[in-house]
Design an enzyme around this catalytic site. Structure first.
Site, short mmCIF file in Angstrom:
data_model
loop_
_atom_site.label_atom_id
_atom_site.label_comp_id
_atom_site.label_asym_id
_atom_site.label_seq_id
_atom_site.Cartn_x
_atom_site.Cartn_y
_atom_site.Cartn_z
N LYS A 13 1.04 -1.17 -0.01
CA LYS A 13 -0.07 -0.03 -0.08
C LYS A 13 0.86 1.28 -0.08
O LYS A 13 0.48 1.96 -1.18
CB LYS A 13 -1.40 0.19 1.36
CG LYS A 13 -2.19 -1.03 1.48
CD LYS A 13 -2.57 -1.23 2.38
CE LYS A 13 -2.29 -0.94 3.70
NZ LYS A 13 -1.67 -2.29 4.09
N ARG A 85 -9.40 1.27 9.34
CA ARG A 85 -9.08 -0.12 9.88
C ARG A 85 -10.09 -0.87 10.66
O ARG A 85 -9.76 -2.13 10.73
CB ARG A 85 -7.82 -0.26 10.35
CG ARG A 85 -6.26 0.03 9.86
CD ARG A 85 -5.58 -0.92 9.35
NE ARG A 85 -4.66 -1.03 9.47
CZ ARG A 85 -2.88 -0.73 9.76
NH1 ARG A 85 -3.79 0.78 9.20
NH2 ARG A 85 -2.12 -1.12 9.85
N ARG A 124 11.52 -5.55 5.06
CA ARG A 124 11.54 -4.38 4.33
C ARG A 124 12.51 -3.24 5.68
O ARG A 124 12.61 -3.59 6.70
CB ARG A 124 10.25 -4.88 5.49
CG ARG A 124 9.65 -2.79 4.81
CD ARG A 124 8.28 -3.61 4.67
NE ARG A 124 6.84 -3.80 5.92
CZ ARG A 124 6.06 -2.90 5.84
NH1 ARG A 124 5.95 -2.93 4.62
NH2 ARG A 124 5.13 -2.94 7.46
N ARG A 157 11.36 -1.90 10.72
CA ARG A 157 10.49 -1.35 11.35
C ARG A 157 10.35 -1.50 12.79
O ARG A 157 10.69 -3.39 12.68
CB ARG A 157 8.99 -1.17 11.10
CG ARG A 157 8.69 0.11 10.28
CD ARG A 157 7.63 0.04 9.57
NE ARG A 157 6.07 -0.02 9.94
CZ ARG A 157 5.08 0.05 9.31
NH1 ARG A 157 5.29 0.08 8.06
NH2 ARG A 157 3.82 -0.76 10.12
N ARG A 168 -0.32 -8.41 13.54
CA ARG A 168 -0.79 -7.87 12.84
C ARG A 168 -1.69 -8.29 12.10
O ARG A 168 -2.53 -7.75 10.52
CB ARG A 168 -0.11 -6.91 11.87
CG ARG A 168 0.90 -5.19 13.08
CD ARG A 168 1.79 -4.77 12.53
NE ARG A 168 2.19 -4.49 11.38
CZ ARG A 168 3.02 -4.15 10.36
NH1 ARG A 168 4.35 -4.69 10.30
NH2 ARG A 168 3.03 -3.57 9.47
#
Ligand code: AMP
Length: 221
Positions: A13, A85, A124, A157, A168
């Site tokens: 996203k 969300r 990431r 992160r 998550r």
């Protein structure tokens, strides 16, 4: 024109929104980015949000809706990323837009299988300086560990740790799936396969947003 980008963590996203916002005249509004900034600046909201974020849980709707409302500017075409969300947030967004005579025009769901998500998230990296995103394997910076754009040292992160990612994903399934159905019922949901080369996803999304823009202009006048 108001567009929502839905999808599990790691579905692309943020990367896609960054690639498309300027090109299509959207302002990219990512609640996760705003929250990370609040955490970095140790604001009251940041300190409260951190407790939820580090566990992979959602920050309470009330805090999110107040935060979004304080960022909302009139007459801006937003590309919403990571928001709404929950169904309550989707209803809240509709209410905020309705007082401005606006509504969500299209919601795109980026679909990516769990196994791919876990592989993507584990590599990431992002730049705490300018927010640029990288990936150890698929999108490395020119100099290892350093941002190409601003030279800041790249970081993973803290909520990209495997155990937090698992939570998550579970939270996404439990709490964010209703948002998908919310837009589906209104005939606004478009599904896009997010498991293809990023430039193909960008092209597909651009076509979906252009089509929605055309429709919304017709409705507007
Ligand atoms: P993201 O960068 O979108 O993956 O968001 C990172 C974390 O910020 C999430 O795991 C949540 O803890 C929190 N967060 C971001 N956006 C929202 C939202 N719309 N509602 C609740 N929590 C959020």
């Amino acid at each position: 024109m108001q567009a929502v980008l839905l999808g599990p963590p790691g579905s692309g996203k943020g990367t896609q929104a960054a690639a498309l916002a300027d090109r299509l005249g959207f302002q990219h509004l990512a609640t996760g980015d705003i929250l990370r900034e609040e955490v970095k600046n140790k604001t009251k909201l940041g300190m409260e949000a951190k407790k939820f974020m580090e566990k992979g849980e959602l920050v309470p709707d009330k805090l999110i809706l107040e935060m979004v409302s304080s960022h909302l500017k009139p007459d801006v075409a937003y590309l919403w990323d990571g928001f709404p969300r929950t169904e309550e947030q989707a209803v809240g967004l509709d209410a905020m837009l309705a007082v401005r005579n606006l509504s969500v025009d299209v919601a795109v769901l980026l679909e990516v299988p769990d196994a791919i998500i876990i592989r993507r998230i584990s590599g990431r990296l992002s730049c705490p300086g300018c927010g640029a995103n990288y990936h150890r394997e698929t999108l490395p910076s020119k100099k290892e560990g350093v941002c190409d754009r601003c030279g800041t040292r790249l970081e993973a992160r803290t909520d990209d740790r495997p155990e937090v990612v698992a939570r998550r994903l579970a939270v996404y399934r439990e709490q964010t799936s209703p948002v998908m159905r919310y837009y589906e019922k209104q005939g606004k949901l478009v599904r896009v396969n997010g498991d293809q080369p990023p430039e193909n996803v960008t092209a597909k999304l651009a076509a979906v947003f252009e089509a929605a823009k055309g429709k919304s202009q017709k409705v507007d006048g």
